[in-house]
Design a protein around this motif. Structure first.
Motif, PDB file in Angstrom:
ATOM      1  N   ASP A  63       0.813  -1.216   0.000  1.00  0.00           N
ATOM      2  CA  ASP A  63       0.000   0.000   0.000  1.00  0.00           C
ATOM      3  C   ASP A  63       0.850   1.271   0.000  1.00  0.00           C
ATOM      4  OD1 ASP A  63      -2.162  -1.673   0.078  1.00  0.00           O
ATOM      5  OD2 ASP A  63      -2.575  -1.378   2.217  1.00  0.00           O
TER       6      ASP A  63
ATOM      7  N   ASP B 288      -3.611  -3.703   3.046  1.00  0.00           N
ATOM      8  CA  ASP B 288      -4.706  -2.971   3.675  1.00  0.00           C
ATOM      9  C   ASP B 288      -4.266  -2.373   5.005  1.00  0.00           C
ATOM     10  OD1 ASP B 288      -7.225  -1.821   3.757  1.00  0.00           O
ATOM     11  OD2 ASP B 288      -8.101  -3.500   4.869  1.00  0.00           O
TER      12      ASP B 288
ATOM     13  N   GLU C 119      -7.853   3.067   3.359  1.00  0.00           N
ATOM     14  CA  GLU C 119      -9.214   3.504   3.039  1.00  0.00           C
ATOM     15  C   GLU C 119      -9.348   5.022   3.033  1.00  0.00           C
ATOM     16  OE1 GLU C 119     -12.267   2.625   5.924  1.00  0.00           O
ATOM     17  OE2 GLU C 119     -10.751   2.323   7.501  1.00  0.00           O
TER      18      GLU C 119
ATOM     19  N   THR D 222      -7.175  -3.124  -2.405  1.00  0.00           N
ATOM     20  CA  THR D 222      -5.983  -3.798  -1.895  1.00  0.00           C
ATOM     21  C   THR D 222      -6.344  -5.190  -1.400  1.00  0.00           C
ATOM     22  OG1 THR D 222      -4.117  -3.551  -0.340  1.00  0.00           O
ATOM     23  CG2 THR D 222      -6.274  -2.833   0.428  1.00  0.00           C
TER      24      THR D 222
ATOM     25  N   ARG E  77      -6.357  -7.457   1.895  1.00  0.00           N
ATOM     26  CA  ARG E  77      -6.273  -7.343   3.355  1.00  0.00           C
ATOM     27  C   ARG E  77      -5.591  -8.567   3.937  1.00  0.00           C
ATOM     28  NH1 ARG E  77     -11.709  -5.982   6.160  1.00  0.00           N
ATOM     29  NH2 ARG E  77     -11.066  -3.888   5.471  1.00  0.00           N
TER      30      ARG E  77
ATOM     31  N   ILE F  19     -10.204  -6.320  -0.957  1.00  0.00           N
ATOM     32  CA  ILE F  19     -10.998  -5.175  -0.515  1.00  0.00           C
ATOM     33  C   ILE F  19     -11.092  -4.211  -1.693  1.00  0.00           C
ATOM     34  CG2 ILE F  19     -11.222  -3.299   1.145  1.00  0.00           C
ATOM     35  CD1 ILE F  19     -11.439  -6.094   2.399  1.00  0.00           C
TER      36      ILE F  19
END
Length: 359
Positions: A272, A300, A305, A313, A315, A349
């Protein structure tokens, strides 16, 4: 009938766990035979003695004392920097160990060279630990620790598919395949990959999953660009992608065209943080996510978010992984011979950073 071992076991110095696997018994049973203790059936003792002879196993004092060792202390060794995944996993493991009324003694190191790792493991063994957990960020960590006569069980958190030890992991390979399938399902056929460090097992598994998934869809996997997990490396590599320095096509005069639509419509960043850097690089060139380019990450992290846009992504439940390590370790310590590999799959996600490619 003689016992048969594989060539890999013979190629290195055998440990008590190699003997246990070859004889089909627990390491505690091998220790009982080494100490000539009762309550071992004659046929079992014979199998253990055959395995010892075949592997030319030379027991250490630690191995001889294994059967009576009860310190209720676990050694935890981590390699690599304080990244989100390993740190969260270690925290989850510590909490699970405390709930099981075990103490945890930690030895952390940035590098996993054999000398440093041996020194860390020996430090833990001097504290009379009942077992050792290794959270391995680098490829060489397991090879280094397997060369040490531990005398205690080893549970490794490591996502490659090598055999010969107890292993707990999240399936990085399958996670990468799920991400690629998501992008292909949206209509993307040109998916660039920004990989993690070349010595990272997780990064290599994600590259392998990306390549295999593209191949199964009949798509080309061009050479990935390699970063170091940081947003800065994602930003730098994102600039290269936009400038056509990695996956770009050439104009007739041989120069890179730099037109993003000719080179890729989606970017799979290895984590991420690198995805954050990519989004910055795309925005700097006036490209919108996901209108012009879709971007996905991996892990994640809590901030994912809240990216602009929120990040699609995979998780990884790192606290749950830490608890699974302790559950597996308790099974190993309770003489469960069947414990081998425990692997979970990360969860996709879907957020606003992915969409069908623009016309």
């Amino acid at each position: 009938m003689g016992l048969v071992g594989n060539d890999d076991e013979k190629a290195r110095v055998a440990t008590i766990f190699d003997v246990a696997r070859l004889a089909g018994v627990s390491h505690q049973t091998v220790s009982r035979v080494l100490n000539d203790l009762p309550n071992v059936r004659p046929a079992t003792r014979q199998r253990v003695e055959q395995a010892i002879a075949q592997l030319r196993y030379a027991p250490s004092q630690a191995a001889r004392s294994l059967v009576t060792r009860r310190s209720r202390t676990i050694g935890l060794t981590t390699t690599g920097g304080p990244d989100y995944g390993p740190s969260s996993t270690a925290l989850g493991f510590n909490e699970a160990a405390r709930d099981a009324r075990y103490a945890v003694s930690m030895a952390s190191m940035l590098e996993s060279d054999p000398a440093s790792l041996r020194q860390a493991v020996e430090l833990l063994l001097r504290q009379n630990v009942e077992a050792i957990v290794l959270i391995a960020a680098h490829r060489g960590a397991l090879d280094a620790v397997r060369g040490i006569e531990l005398g205690v069980p080893l549970v490794a958190v490591e996502s490659s598919r090598r055999d010969g030890f107890h292993r707990v992991s999240i399936d990085q390979y399958q996670g990468a395949r799920i991400l690629v399938d998501h992008l292909v399902g949206l209509g993307h056929t040109r998916i660039a990959h920004l990989a993690g460090p070349a010595d990272s097992v997780d990064a290599l598994e994600r590259v392998r999953g990306w390549r295999d998934a593209l191949s199964e869809h009949g798509l080309v996997a061009r050479e990935p660009l390699v970063g170091d997990w940081t947003p800065a490396s994602g930003f730098r590599l994102g600039r290269q992608l936009v400038a056509g320095l990695g996956d770009g096509d050439d104009d007739d005069d041989g120069r890179s065209s730099g037109r993003v639509g000719e080179s890729f419509t989606a970017v799979f960043a290895a984590n991420d943080q690198m995805a954050l850097g990519v989004i910055h690089a795309l925005s700097e060139r006036g490209l919108r996510v996901p209108d012009d380019v879709s971007v996905v990450g991996f892990d994640d992290i809590p901030e994912a978010e809240h990216f602009a846009p929120p990040l699609t992504t995979m998780r990884q439940d790192f606290p749950a992984l830490g608890r699974t390590i302790m559950t597996t370790l308790l099974e190993v310590l309770s003489d469960a011979d069947s414990v081998g590999v425990v692997r979970s799959v990360p969860q996709l996600i879907v957020r606003e950073s992915t969409a069908p490619p623009s016309a």
